[in-house]
Design a protein around this motif. Structure first.
Motif, mmCIF file in Angstrom:
data_model
loop_
_atom_site.group_PDB
_atom_site.id
_atom_site.type_symbol
_atom_site.label_atom_id
_atom_site.label_comp_id
_atom_site.label_asym_id
_atom_site.label_seq_id
_atom_site.Cartn_x
_atom_site.Cartn_y
_atom_site.Cartn_z
ATOM 1 N N CYS A 147 32.185 43.491 31.365
ATOM 2 C CA CYS A 147 33.467 44.000 31.866
ATOM 3 C C CYS A 147 33.570 43.857 33.386
ATOM 4 C CB CYS A 147 33.703 45.433 31.413
ATOM 5 S SG CYS A 147 33.668 45.593 29.612
ATOM 6 N N SER A 148 34.682 44.326 33.958
ATOM 7 C CA SER A 148 35.042 43.995 35.340
ATOM 8 C C SER A 148 34.055 44.499 36.378
ATOM 9 C CB SER A 148 36.444 44.545 35.650
ATOM 10 O OG SER A 148 37.403 43.998 34.788
ATOM 11 N N ALA A 149 33.609 45.754 36.249
ATOM 12 C CA ALA A 149 32.773 46.352 37.289
ATOM 13 C C ALA A 149 31.463 45.596 37.478
ATOM 14 C CB ALA A 149 32.497 47.812 36.957
ATOM 15 N N LEU A 150 30.858 45.141 36.388
ATOM 16 C CA LEU A 150 29.589 44.424 36.502
ATOM 17 C C LEU A 150 29.788 42.966 36.886
ATOM 18 C CD1 LEU A 150 27.425 45.883 33.594
ATOM 19 C CD2 LEU A 150 27.688 46.655 35.938
ATOM 20 N N LEU A 151 30.919 42.390 36.496
ATOM 21 C CA LEU A 151 31.199 41.017 36.916
ATOM 22 C C LEU A 151 31.437 40.942 38.422
ATOM 23 C CD1 LEU A 151 33.526 39.753 34.030
ATOM 24 C CD2 LEU A 151 31.103 39.292 34.363
ATOM 25 N N ALA A 152 31.834 42.067 39.016
ATOM 26 C CA ALA A 152 32.079 42.122 40.463
ATOM 27 C C ALA A 152 30.842 42.571 41.228
ATOM 28 C CB ALA A 152 33.235 43.068 40.748
ATOM 29 N N ARG B 252 32.197 37.244 44.530
ATOM 30 C CA ARG B 252 32.295 38.113 43.364
ATOM 31 C C ARG B 252 33.414 39.135 43.557
ATOM 32 N NH1 ARG B 252 27.235 37.956 40.610
ATOM 33 N NH2 ARG B 252 28.091 39.365 39.054
ATOM 34 N N GLY B 253 34.606 38.680 43.796
ATOM 35 C CA GLY B 253 35.772 39.553 43.869
ATOM 36 C C GLY B 253 36.533 39.471 42.559
ATOM 37 N N ILE B 254 36.715 40.618 41.869
ATOM 38 C CA ILE B 254 37.323 40.632 40.536
ATOM 39 C C ILE B 254 38.581 41.487 40.535
ATOM 40 C CG2 ILE B 254 36.992 41.332 38.123
ATOM 41 C CD1 ILE B 254 35.360 38.917 38.834
ATOM 42 N N ARG B 255 39.671 40.927 40.026
ATOM 43 C CA ARG B 255 40.886 41.711 39.766
ATOM 44 C C ARG B 255 40.827 42.166 38.312
ATOM 45 N NH1 ARG B 255 46.437 42.642 40.996
ATOM 46 N NH2 ARG B 255 47.025 44.185 39.425
ATOM 47 N N HIS B 256 40.720 43.473 38.111
ATOM 48 C CA HIS B 256 40.567 44.007 36.759
ATOM 49 C C HIS B 256 41.869 43.896 35.983
ATOM 50 C CE1 HIS B 256 39.667 46.620 33.428
ATOM 51 N NE2 HIS B 256 40.645 47.432 33.770
ATOM 52 N N PRO B 257 41.857 43.221 34.819
ATOM 53 C CA PRO B 257 43.056 43.179 33.976
ATOM 54 C C PRO B 257 43.223 44.500 33.232
ATOM 55 C CG PRO B 257 41.280 41.930 32.965
ATOM 56 C CD PRO B 257 40.756 42.392 34.288
ATOM 57 N N SER B 258 44.414 45.036 33.238
ATOM 58 C CA SER B 258 44.652 46.365 32.665
ATOM 59 C C SER B 258 44.396 46.411 31.167
ATOM 60 C CB SER B 258 46.100 46.797 32.945
ATOM 61 O OG SER B 258 47.010 45.839 32.423
ATOM 62 N N SER B 259 44.375 45.262 30.498
ATOM 63 C CA SER B 259 44.189 45.237 29.046
ATOM 64 C C SER B 259 42.732 45.352 28.624
ATOM 65 C CB SER B 259 44.776 43.947 28.471
ATOM 66 O OG SER B 259 44.146 42.811 29.053
ATOM 67 N N SER B 260 41.797 45.292 29.573
ATOM 68 C CA SER B 260 40.369 45.323 29.231
ATOM 69 C C SER B 260 39.705 46.566 29.815
ATOM 70 C CB SER B 260 39.668 44.058 29.735
ATOM 71 O OG SER B 260 39.697 44.017 31.143
ATOM 72 N N GLU B 261 38.393 46.677 29.600
ATOM 73 C CA GLU B 261 37.634 47.825 30.070
ATOM 74 C C GLU B 261 37.088 47.564 31.473
ATOM 75 O OE1 GLU B 261 37.225 50.695 28.543
ATOM 76 O OE2 GLU B 261 38.276 50.133 26.711
ATOM 77 N N ILE B 262 37.073 48.626 32.290
ATOM 78 C CA ILE B 262 36.498 48.499 33.630
ATOM 79 C C ILE B 262 34.980 48.462 33.559
ATOM 80 C CG2 ILE B 262 36.325 49.543 35.921
ATOM 81 C CD1 ILE B 262 38.963 50.913 35.441
ATOM 82 N N PHE B 263 34.422 49.312 32.687
ATOM 83 C CA PHE B 263 32.976 49.470 32.617
ATOM 84 C C PHE B 263 32.439 48.927 31.300
ATOM 85 C CE2 PHE B 263 34.580 52.891 35.371
ATOM 86 C CZ PHE B 263 33.988 52.473 36.560
ATOM 87 N N ASP C 81 46.652 50.106 40.063
ATOM 88 C CA ASP C 81 47.278 51.416 40.227
ATOM 89 C C ASP C 81 46.468 52.490 39.522
ATOM 90 O OD1 ASP C 81 48.892 53.576 40.579
ATOM 91 O OD2 ASP C 81 50.650 52.738 39.585
ATOM 92 N N LEU C 82 45.914 53.421 40.286
ATOM 93 C CA LEU C 82 45.062 54.460 39.716
ATOM 94 C C LEU C 82 45.852 55.436 38.864
ATOM 95 C CD1 LEU C 82 42.017 54.907 40.021
ATOM 96 C CD2 LEU C 82 42.522 56.671 41.710
#
Length: 692
Positions: free
Chosen positions: A410-415, A381-392, A424-425
């Motif tokens: 979204c990314s945080a729950l998929l991971a 369950r390693g996810i690279r968050h796409p910048s075009s979508s929501e993290i949470f 990049d923060l």
């Protein structure tokens, strides 16, 4: 008078079917008795009938309805209760394979004709209740609703349902199994399990009693169970629902959490919703899937462990030195690679997990990005968050046209249980950073769902756990400001003004990459050029000895180790924590250590223990954790009285046995220096007369 042959065949068929069904009823009793289902059934009856006392003795093996009634009559006494229901619902867990061993016909019914099988179970339960007076208010068999809940299905392809396969088999009305991650969920709403209708004609016999009972069937919509256009079969007068007898339910909805991995068993259906038709599964059974790590690790890792067994530090140092040789040359970025390995093994899917989040300060984003992308692929369950979508998670209208609220994972729950790499923060806006800080502090995210917008009567607030480690980096080279070590102000401190201080504190570890882009070492430059020419090339022998798959197995094995703190390690961590709070403070803001500092130190220590394939946290593990954490504090606030080097964990290149020995001596000196620091600034917190 001669009976026609056709009539005889029909009678024989009915008689054969009757005997077959009677045999299945007897088998049901045998199975329920052996599996403990009878006890549960009686317990469920108590809930409806208010029986106060519990089961006194276990049931003996029974094979017929008559035998069962005799046993029940001896040990149960019904209690008075005035409460009555339209439908008495019973959930029966069942193993189809075990049933098939007792009777193949019944097993086949459960697997391929679950509606008919439920009808047979319904008949058995009704006879038992009436014979034994378990529920005094029960009047008709139609009031019994049976939900068969299979524990599993045969491991055959024909029982696996693919939602992407064509054609979608929604007409069979039999059980299928499907497996996947819950990526969206609607708001929890109750549906009608059963309802009672009465004839509106007062003189009609069916204007009272329980003649008309509507029960929810798999795939049926609410309107199929409860409508206002039903008519009496006797006098054709309209039927009206007796609302006080309506039975609602949502028992499975709360068993699933968005982002988790589940195996479900259910009956497929096609639900018509206006002009649209939606393929779905009416779920009967939900099982949470947890990935079990391998029970062993590769021979090369075991050999490396034996070679480095003379020191508690050498195995992890060698791992970090050779890690990700497909992306960066061995011996480069060792501190960062060790931090990555520590974060990888400190991942799990429990709410009280020891999380380890990484924030990397770099101006060489290309190589750092490649390294992090490679590393997240080592976990399921390693996810690279796409910048075009929501993290949470976010809320939107259900795309199937119901108009109700739908929560997207979204990314945080998929991971979940893994790593969410968010890039990049410094590219995120203030509101996103504030939300990230809130989630890292609480490990939950809360969604507000306005009722008016989504057709609900009241507003809702949903809190969802976020169980993942976060990785990010700060591109200090992209800012117009110069982000360099400000030696003239505080030694060792970096300009991190792009990121809010509170957000920096909630990241477990702040790492400064060793090689800025303007000073890339020759091995790094050579590696990049060789990979550009031949991306599939194996540039180093170690890449063949320790393959990516070997690291996947190693990390899954290490992360599942259960480790405990030794009293010595705990004392060292507490001593350092108390001493650091005293030296890192000012009169305006108080202590510069965050409230989570102690938890981060423990998490780092446990991670190093897991990576070392041990089950007890030693002082040596705590020392590595403290050195990494102190380096992180130095980047934020400058050097303290402990005054360790920026690269204290890897002070020089590791190339052979001698360099590993030199590193051990260096770390032993750091340990001695740490004890002196604790003795000076944390009196009474740590006592150890053993001079190193």
């Amino acid at each position: 008078m001669l009976i026609p042959k056709f009539s005889l065949r029909v009678q024989r068929s009915f008689w054969k079917m009757h005997k077959e069904i009677q045999k299945m009823k007897e088998i049901i009793l045998v199975y329920l008795d052996r599996s403990g289902g009878l006890e549960k059934f009686v317990h469920d009856c108590k809930k409806y009938n208010g029986i106060a006392h519990s089961v006194a003795i276990l049931l003996t093996l029974v094979s017929t309805v008559k035998q069962m009634s005799d046993v029940f009559k001896m040990i149960f006494a019904p209690a008075d209760s005035k409460q009555s229901y339209a439908v008495y619902r019973f959930v029966i867990s069942i193993n189809p394979c075990d049933v098939a061993e007792l009777d193949a016909t019944l097993g086949n019914y459960i697997l391929h004709k679950p509606m008919k099988a439920a009808g047979i179970f319904q008949s058995v339960c009704f006879i038992a209740i009436k014979t034994l007076s378990l529920i005094e208010q029960l009047q008709t068999e139609a009031q019994i609703s049976i939900l068969l809940r299979p524990t599993h299905l045969p491991p055959l392809p024909s029982y696996v349902l693919s939602l992407s396969a064509f054609p979608f088999n929604y007409t069979s009305q039999r059980f299928y199994m499907s497996e996947g991650i819950a990526i969206a969920m609607g708001t929890v709403t109750k549906y009608t399990q059963g309802a009672r209708f009465l004839c509106t004609e007062e003189t009609c016999p069916f204007s009272e009693g329980f003649r008309y009972i509507r029960v929810h069937l798999p795939g049926a919509t609410e309107s199929a169970t409860v409508r206002n256009d039903f008519v009496c079969s006797l006098c054709s007068s309209p039927l009206q629902e007796d609302m006080k007898f309506r039975v609602l339910g949502d028992e499975l909805a709360n068993r699933m959490t968005i982002g988790n991995h589940y195996k479900i068993i259910g009956i497929p259906a096609c639900v018509q919703n206006g002009p649209q038709a939606t393929a779905c599964i009416e779920v009967s059974s939900v099982q949470l899937c947890k990935a079990n790590g391998p029970s062993f690790i590769g021979e090369n890792f075991m050999y490396l462990l034996s070679l480095t067994s003379s020191s508690c530090w050498r195995f992890t140092a060698t791992l970090a030195n050779i890690f990700a040789s497909q992306v960066v040359p061995p011996g480069t970025y060792n501190t960062l690679k060790l931090a990555i390995l520590l974060s990888l093994v400190q991942t799990c899917e429990i709410e009280s997990a020891d999380y380890l989040d990484l924030l990397i300060v770099t101006s060489d984003t290309l190589i750092i990005d490649r390294l992090l992308n490679y590393s997240i692929c080592l976990l399921p369950r390693g996810i690279r968050h796409p910048s075009s979508s929501e993290i949470f998670p976010s809320v939107s209208k259900d795309k199937h046209g119901t108009g109700s609220a739908s929560i997207q994972a979204c990314s945080a729950l998929l991971a979940q249980g893994g790593i969410c790499y968010i890039g990049d923060l410094s590219s995120y806006k203030k509101d996103k950073l504030e939300l990230l800080q809130s989630v890292l502090e609480s490990r939950t995210t809360t969604l507000f769902i306005p009722g008016k917008k989504y057709g609900e009567e009241a507003d809702q607030q949903v809190t969802i756990p976020v169980q993942t480690n976060f990785w990010s980096y700060v591109d200090v080279g992209s800012s117009p400001k110069k982000h360099i070590a400000r030696d003239s102000i505080l030694i060792g401190q970096m300009d991190l003004s792009l990121i809010p201080p509170n957000l920096l504190d909630v990241f477990g570890l702040l790492i400064y990459s060793e090689f800025p882009s303007c000073q890339l070492s020759y091995p790094v430059v050579h590696h990049v050029l060789q990979k550009a020419i031949n991306p599939e090339a194996m540039l180093y022998r170690v890449s063949q000895q320790f393959r990516t798959q070997d690291y996947e197995e190693f990390i899954l094995f290490a992360k599942n180790l259960h480790v405990e703190l030794s009293s010595e390690a705990e004392s060292l961590i507490q001593g350092y924590y108390l001493a650091s709070r005293r030296v890192r403070r000012d009169s305006v803001h108080g202590s510069k250590l965050s409230a989570s500092a102690l938890k981060i130190l423990i998490s780092l220590s446990k991670a190093h223990t897991k990576l070392s394939l041990r089950k007890k946290v030693l002082e040596e593990d705590a020392l590595i954790a403290i050195l990494l954490f102190e380096s992180s504090l130095t980047l934020k606030h400058g050097k303290s009285a402990l005054c360790i080097e920026p690269n204290a964990v890897f002070p020089f290149d590791l190339s052979d046995e001698n360099t590993l020995q030199q590193r051990d001596m260096h770390l032993a000196q750091c340990h001695h220096q740490l004890l002196q620091f604790i003795g000076a600034y944390g009196p009474g917190a740590y006592v150890n007369t053993n001079e190193e």
